[in-house]
Write a protein that holds these residues in place. Sequence first.
Motif, PDB file in Angstrom:
ATOM      1  N   ASP A   5      85.699 -68.274 -11.377  1.00 30.45           N
ATOM      2  CA  ASP A   5      85.965 -68.680 -10.167  1.00 30.45           C
ATOM      3  C   ASP A   5      86.295 -67.460  -9.332  1.00 30.45           C
ATOM      4  OD1 ASP A   5      84.835 -71.163 -10.419  1.00 30.45           O
ATOM      5  OD2 ASP A   5      86.887 -71.990 -10.787  1.00 30.45           O
ATOM      6  N   THR A  37      80.522 -60.129 -11.426  1.00 29.11           N
ATOM      7  CA  THR A  37      80.529 -60.082  -9.998  1.00 29.11           C
ATOM      8  C   THR A  37      80.082 -61.232  -9.170  1.00 29.11           C
ATOM      9  OG1 THR A  37      78.431 -59.143  -9.933  1.00 29.11           O
ATOM     10  CG2 THR A  37      80.264 -57.531  -9.879  1.00 29.11           C
ATOM     11  N   GLY A  38      79.524 -62.295 -10.183  1.00 30.07           N
ATOM     12  CA  GLY A  38      79.169 -63.510  -9.396  1.00 30.07           C
ATOM     13  C   GLY A  38      78.787 -64.426 -10.416  1.00 30.07           C
ATOM     14  N   ALA A  39      78.817 -65.831 -10.361  1.00 32.32           N
ATOM     15  CA  ALA A  39      78.672 -66.652 -11.384  1.00 32.32           C
ATOM     16  C   ALA A  39      77.093 -67.160 -11.245  1.00 32.32           C
ATOM     17  CB  ALA A  39      79.543 -67.926 -11.517  1.00 32.32           C
ATOM     18  N   GLY A  40      76.682 -67.063 -10.058  1.00 29.81           N
ATOM     19  CA  GLY A  40      75.296 -67.610  -9.900  1.00 29.81           C
ATOM     20  C   GLY A  40      75.230 -69.336  -9.754  1.00 29.81           C
ATOM     21  N   ASP A  41      73.848 -69.678 -10.014  1.00 29.25           N
ATOM     22  CA  ASP A  41      73.937 -71.051  -9.865  1.00 29.25           C
ATOM     23  C   ASP A  41      74.251 -71.824 -11.086  1.00 29.25           C
ATOM     24  OD1 ASP A  41      72.562 -70.779  -7.627  1.00 29.25           O
ATOM     25  OD2 ASP A  41      70.623 -70.732  -8.194  1.00 29.25           O
ATOM     26  N   LYS A  90      76.938 -71.979 -13.374  1.00 28.50           N
ATOM     27  CA  LYS A  90      78.440 -71.620 -13.534  1.00 28.50           C
ATOM     28  C   LYS A  90      78.985 -72.139 -14.802  1.00 28.50           C
ATOM     29  CE  LYS A  90      82.552 -72.661 -11.248  1.00 28.50           C
ATOM     30  NZ  LYS A  90      83.142 -73.042 -10.152  1.00 28.50           N
ATOM     31  N   ALA A 111      74.315 -65.115 -14.417  1.00 25.76           N
ATOM     32  CA  ALA A 111      75.520 -64.340 -13.970  1.00 25.76           C
ATOM     33  C   ALA A 111      75.207 -62.759 -13.365  1.00 25.76           C
ATOM     34  CB  ALA A 111      76.884 -64.062 -14.808  1.00 25.76           C
ATOM     35  N   ALA A 112      75.919 -62.573 -12.018  1.00 24.89           N
ATOM     36  CA  ALA A 112      75.642 -61.099 -11.610  1.00 24.89           C
ATOM     37  C   ALA A 112      76.823 -60.347 -12.404  1.00 24.89           C
ATOM     38  CB  ALA A 112      75.838 -60.830 -10.205  1.00 24.89           C
ATOM     39  N   THR A 160      85.668 -64.152  -9.210  1.00 24.24           N
ATOM     40  CA  THR A 160      84.863 -62.860  -9.269  1.00 24.24           C
ATOM     41  C   THR A 160      85.268 -62.101  -8.130  1.00 24.24           C
ATOM     42  OG1 THR A 160      82.981 -64.210  -8.766  1.00 24.24           O
ATOM     43  CG2 THR A 160      83.276 -64.046 -11.083  1.00 24.24           C
ATOM     44  N   PRO A 161      85.192 -60.965  -8.153  1.00 21.26           N
ATOM     45  CA  PRO A 161      84.751 -59.969  -9.186  1.00 21.26           C
ATOM     46  C   PRO A 161      86.014 -59.881 -10.240  1.00 21.26           C
ATOM     47  CG  PRO A 161      85.045 -58.644  -7.231  1.00 21.26           C
ATOM     48  CD  PRO A 161      85.005 -60.157  -6.811  1.00 21.26           C
TER      49      PRO A 161
END
Length: 129
Positions: free
Chosen positions: A97, A68-72, A74, A124-125, A99-100
Motif C-alpha cells: 500500500d 513502485t506499484g501494485a497493479g491490478d 494487489k 507489480a511494477a 509504494t514505492p
Amino acid sequence: MAKLSQEDLLAQFEEMTLIELSEFVKAFEEKFDVTAAAPVAVAAAGGAAGGAAAEAVEEKDEFDVILTGAGDKKIQVIKVVRELTSLGLKEAKDLVDGTPKPVLEKVNKEQADKAAESLKAAGAAVEVK
C-alpha cells in the motif's frame, strides 16, 4: 633513476586506486601530449592484472528491489512479497500500500532479478537499483 621493468610498473598500477589511476592518466596525457587511447590501454592492462579489486569497484554487487506499484492484482503482489520476505500479512500489505518501497535490499544480482521477475509476474511494477 633506475629503469622500471614492465612487471614493476604493473605492480605499481595494481596497488593504485581507480582515482589515483585516473589522475595518473591525466598527468601522462599532459606530460607526453597524447590522447587517452594509449594511456587507457596501459591502465586497462594494469587493472586487469589488478584482478578482482578493480572489478569490484566497477561492478555493483548489491541491489535493491523496489516495488513502485501494485497493479491490478494487489493480493497476488502481497503473496509474492510475503514469499520473498519474512513479513507477516499486515506488514506485507502495508508495504504494498505504501509504494514505492524497497522489498529486498542489498541482495545479489541473481536474487534481485528473480524477485523482480516474480513481482512482475504477479502484476507489480518493480525497479532494481
